[in-house]
Design a protein around this motif. Structure first.
Motif, PDB file in Angstrom:
ATOM      1  N   GLY A 180      -2.766   7.977   5.880  1.00 33.81           N
ATOM      2  CA  GLY A 180      -1.392   7.540   5.714  1.00 33.81           C
ATOM      3  C   GLY A 180      -0.779   6.904   6.937  1.00 33.81           C
ATOM      4  O   GLY A 180       0.404   6.563   6.937  1.00 33.81           O
ATOM      5  N   GLU A 181      -1.565   6.712   7.992  1.00 30.02           N
ATOM      6  CA  GLU A 181      -1.052   6.120   9.222  1.00 30.02           C
ATOM      7  C   GLU A 181      -1.835   4.846   9.538  1.00 30.02           C
ATOM      8  O   GLU A 181      -3.073   4.822   9.435  1.00 30.02           O
ATOM      9  CB  GLU A 181      -1.174   7.116  10.374  1.00 30.02           C
ATOM     10  CG  GLU A 181      -0.464   6.676  11.641  1.00 30.02           C
ATOM     11  CD  GLU A 181      -0.358   7.817  12.657  1.00 30.02           C
ATOM     12  OE1 GLU A 181       0.755   8.310  12.875  1.00 30.02           O
ATOM     13  OE2 GLU A 181      -1.408   8.187  13.211  1.00 30.02           O
ATOM     14  N   VAL A 182      -1.108   3.797   9.925  1.00 31.30           N
ATOM     15  CA  VAL A 182      -1.714   2.529  10.299  1.00 31.30           C
ATOM     16  C   VAL A 182      -1.643   2.392  11.815  1.00 31.30           C
ATOM     17  O   VAL A 182      -0.560   2.460  12.399  1.00 31.30           O
ATOM     18  CB  VAL A 182      -0.978   1.340   9.642  1.00 31.30           C
ATOM     19  CG1 VAL A 182      -1.650   0.018  10.027  1.00 31.30           C
ATOM     20  CG2 VAL A 182      -0.930   1.496   8.131  1.00 31.30           C
ATOM     21  N   LEU A 183      -2.792   2.218  12.446  1.00 28.83           N
ATOM     22  CA  LEU A 183      -2.856   2.046  13.890  1.00 28.83           C
ATOM     23  C   LEU A 183      -3.237   0.607  14.197  1.00 28.83           C
ATOM     24  O   LEU A 183      -4.271   0.107  13.740  1.00 28.83           O
ATOM     25  CB  LEU A 183      -3.878   3.003  14.512  1.00 28.83           C
ATOM     26  CG  LEU A 183      -3.586   4.493  14.349  1.00 28.83           C
ATOM     27  CD1 LEU A 183      -4.697   5.320  15.005  1.00 28.83           C
ATOM     28  CD2 LEU A 183      -2.227   4.858  14.954  1.00 28.83           C
ATOM     29  N   ILE A 184      -2.383  -0.067  14.981  1.00 35.48           N
ATOM     30  CA  ILE A 184      -2.606  -1.458  15.382  1.00 35.48           C
ATOM     31  C   ILE A 184      -3.244  -1.477  16.766  1.00 35.48           C
ATOM     32  O   ILE A 184      -2.737  -0.829  17.695  1.00 35.48           O
ATOM     33  CB  ILE A 184      -1.283  -2.245  15.428  1.00 35.48           C
ATOM     34  CG1 ILE A 184      -0.501  -2.096  14.126  1.00 35.48           C
ATOM     35  CG2 ILE A 184      -1.534  -3.703  15.791  1.00 35.48           C
ATOM     36  CD1 ILE A 184      -0.988  -2.920  12.991  1.00 35.48           C
ATOM     37  N   LEU A 204       0.853  -1.184   0.000  1.00 38.03           N
ATOM     38  CA  LEU A 204       0.000   0.000   0.000  1.00 38.03           C
ATOM     39  C   LEU A 204       0.888   1.234   0.000  1.00 38.03           C
ATOM     40  O   LEU A 204       1.829   1.332   0.786  1.00 38.03           O
ATOM     41  CB  LEU A 204      -0.914  -0.004   1.231  1.00 38.03           C
ATOM     42  CG  LEU A 204      -1.889  -1.173   1.344  1.00 38.03           C
ATOM     43  CD1 LEU A 204      -2.726  -1.052   2.608  1.00 38.03           C
ATOM     44  CD2 LEU A 204      -2.787  -1.272   0.111  1.00 38.03           C
ATOM     45  N   PRO A 205       0.627   2.207  -0.867  1.00 34.15           N
ATOM     46  CA  PRO A 205       1.534   3.347  -1.022  1.00 34.15           C
ATOM     47  C   PRO A 205       1.426   4.351   0.118  1.00 34.15           C
ATOM     48  O   PRO A 205       0.417   4.423   0.821  1.00 34.15           O
ATOM     49  CB  PRO A 205       1.068   3.981  -2.344  1.00 34.15           C
ATOM     50  CG  PRO A 205      -0.382   3.639  -2.408  1.00 34.15           C
ATOM     51  CD  PRO A 205      -0.507   2.269  -1.804  1.00 34.15           C
ATOM     52  N   ALA A 206       2.477   5.140   0.260  1.00 29.35           N
ATOM     53  CA  ALA A 206       2.501   6.167   1.308  1.00 29.35           C
ATOM     54  C   ALA A 206       1.399   7.206   1.104  1.00 29.35           C
ATOM     55  O   ALA A 206       0.925   7.811   2.074  1.00 29.35           O
ATOM     56  CB  ALA A 206       3.873   6.844   1.338  1.00 29.35           C
ATOM     57  N   ASP A 207       0.982   7.413  -0.146  1.00 33.42           N
ATOM     58  CA  ASP A 207      -0.079   8.389  -0.421  1.00 33.42           C
ATOM     59  C   ASP A 207      -1.454   7.713  -0.495  1.00 33.42           C
ATOM     60  O   ASP A 207      -2.317   8.127  -1.270  1.00 33.42           O
ATOM     61  CB  ASP A 207       0.212   9.154  -1.715  1.00 33.42           C
ATOM     62  CG  ASP A 207       0.232   8.249  -2.946  1.00 33.42           C
ATOM     63  OD1 ASP A 207       0.246   7.002  -2.773  1.00 33.42           O
ATOM     64  OD2 ASP A 207       0.231   8.765  -4.082  1.00 33.42           O
TER      65      ASP A 207
END
Length: 355
Positions: free
Chosen positions: A235-239, A189-192
Motif C-alpha cells: 500500500g505504499e509507493v516509494l519513488i 490503483l486502490p488503497a487496498d
C-alpha cells in the motif's frame, strides 16, 4: 534527398542562456535555430509565425511566464513538442511539474554555473539535443496520419519460467513523459492494492521529492520518496530519489530499500535496470513490472532477468507514450506479456495482482 533539419525556437529572458542554447544547438548538424524570444508573449507570436518543430521554453520570464506561454501554445498547437528549461530548486521543480501536467513534453535543467561558457554549452548540448531528436525525430518526416516511430515487430518471447504465484511487488520504470503517466496511473490503483510499489523516474534531486509529494496528494496510496533502509510495505509507493539507485535487499524475513550512488547505468542514476535486477534477486517470478514512456532503453536488461525468473511484465504502447523508447525496447525484445494504452494499464495491473 536531403533530410530536413529540425527547426527550433529558443525562448529565454536571459541573453546569456539564449546564447548558450543557440550555440549548443547549432553544433548539431540536423538542428536549426529558426528564432529566439525573450518572453512568453514573443514566444507565442513566434510559434505562430515561424511554425517550429520544437520549442525550448524558460519558466520564469517577464510579461508572460513559461507556464502561461505553454498554456497558450498548447491551445493553438496541441502536438508541438515543448521542452521546459528549469532550475535545480524547489521552486523550479514545482513549476516544472506543473508545466508537465499542462502538456510540456519534457524538461532540461539549466547549468548551475554559466560562468564557464564552454562547460555550459556542453551541459546543454548533452541534455537537450537527444531530447529534441527523440521528441521530434520521425514526426518531422512522416506524412500526416502516419505513425511516427519506426516499430519493429515483437520477437518471439524468450523462454520463461512458469509463474510461481501471485505477484508480491509492483515495479514501475519511466522517463520522458513519466510524471504525467504516473499522475494518470497511480490514482487509479486502490488503497487496498495489497503490494508495495517501487518507482524509478529519471529525475534529479529535489524534483523527485516534489514529484512524490504531488503524487501523494492525488493517489489513494501513500506516495513518498524512498530513504535508505526503508521497509517495503504493501500500500505504499516509494519513488527513487534523484541521483541515487534503489536496490532491494531481503534480510530477516523483510525487504528493505538500499540506496547508493554507484556508477550510472544507461547514463542514469537512478536507473530502472538497477531496481529490476535487485527485484529479480529478491522476488524472482513473484514480481510484476511495467515500463512506461521514456527515452532510451533503461529497464530492458532488468526486464530480461525478471522475465527469465517468471515475472510478469507490461509495457505502455507507442500511441500513448511521449517517447516509445524504454517500453518499445521491452516490447520489441518480446519481454512484455501485454503492450497497452496508458488508460488500460491500471485495470490490467490490478487484474494481474489479484489473479
Amino acid at each position: 534527398m536531403t533530410t530536413p533539419k529540425i527547426r527550433v525556437l529558443v525562448v529565454d529572458d536571459s541573453a546569456l542562456v539564449r546564447r548558450l542554447v543557440t550555440t549548443a544547438l547549432r553544433e548539431a548538424p540536423d538542428l536549426e535555430v529558426v528564432g529566439v524570444a525573450a518572453d512568453g508573449v514573443e514566444a507565442v507570436e513566434q510559434v505562430d509565425a515561424l511554425e517550429p518543430d520544437v520549442v525550448t521554453l524558460d519558466i520564469e520570464m517577464p510579461r508572460l511566464d513559461g507556464l502561461g506561454a505553454l498554456t497558450e501554445i498548447r491551445e493553438r498547437h496541441p502536438r508541438l513538442p515543448v521542452i521546459m528549461f528549469s532550475t535545480l530548486t524547489e521552486r523550479g521543480a514545482a513549476a516544472t511539474l506543473e508545466a508537465l501536467s499542462r502538456g510540456a513534453s519534457d524538461y532540461v535543467t539549466k547549468p548551475s554555473n554559466t560562468g564557464r561558457i564552454a562547460d555550459g554549452i556542453t551541459a546543454i548540448r548533452d541534455q537537450l539535443v537527444p531530447r529534441i531528436r527523440a521528441l521530434v525525430g520521425m514526426r518531422k518526416l512522416a506524412p500526416a496520419g502516419v505513425r511516427t516511430a519506426v516499430s519493429r515487430p515483437p520477437t518471439a518471447p524468450p523462454a520463461r519460467r512458469a509463474p510461481v504465484g501471485r505477484p508480491e511487488v509492483l515495479l514501475i520504470g519511466c522517463s520522458t513523459g513519466g510524471p504525467d503517466a504516473l499522475a494518470r496511473l497511480l490514482p487509479k490503483l486502490p488503497a487496498d492494492l495489497g503490494v508495495p510499489v517501487l518507482v524509478v523516474q529519471h529525475m534529479p534531486p529535489v524534483f523527485t521529492t516534489m514529484l512524490a509529494e504531488r503524487l501523494d496528494r492525488s493517489s489513494p496510496l501513500t506516495v513518498r520518496e524512498a530513504a535508505d533502509g526503508d521497509p517495503v510495505r504493501a500500500g505504499e509507493v516509494l519513488i527513487a530519489p534523484g541521483d541515487h539507485h534503489v536496490r532491494l535487499r531481503s534480510a530477516a524475513g523483510s525487504v528493505r530499500v538500499v540506496l547508493d550512488q554507484g556508477p550510472q547505468e544507461n547514463f542514469c542514476r537512478p536507473a530502472v535496470d538497477v531496481l529490476f535486477r535487485s527485484a529479480a534477486e529478491v522476488y524472482g517470478g513473484r514480481a510484476l513490472a511495467t515500463v512506461l514512456t521514456g527515452m532510451g532503453q533503461d529497464g530492458l536488461e532488468g526486464a530480461r532477468l525478471l522475465s527469465a525468473a517468471g515475472a510478469t511484465i507490461m509495457a505502455q504502447d507507442e500511441e500513448t507514450s511521449v517517447v516509445w523508447g524504454m517500453p518499445g525496447a521491452v516490447a520489441t525484445a518480446g519481454l512484455a506479456h501485454d503492450v497497452l494504452p496508458l488508460d488500460q494499464l491500471p485495470a490490467r495491473l490490478l487484474g494481474a495482482l489479484r489473479a
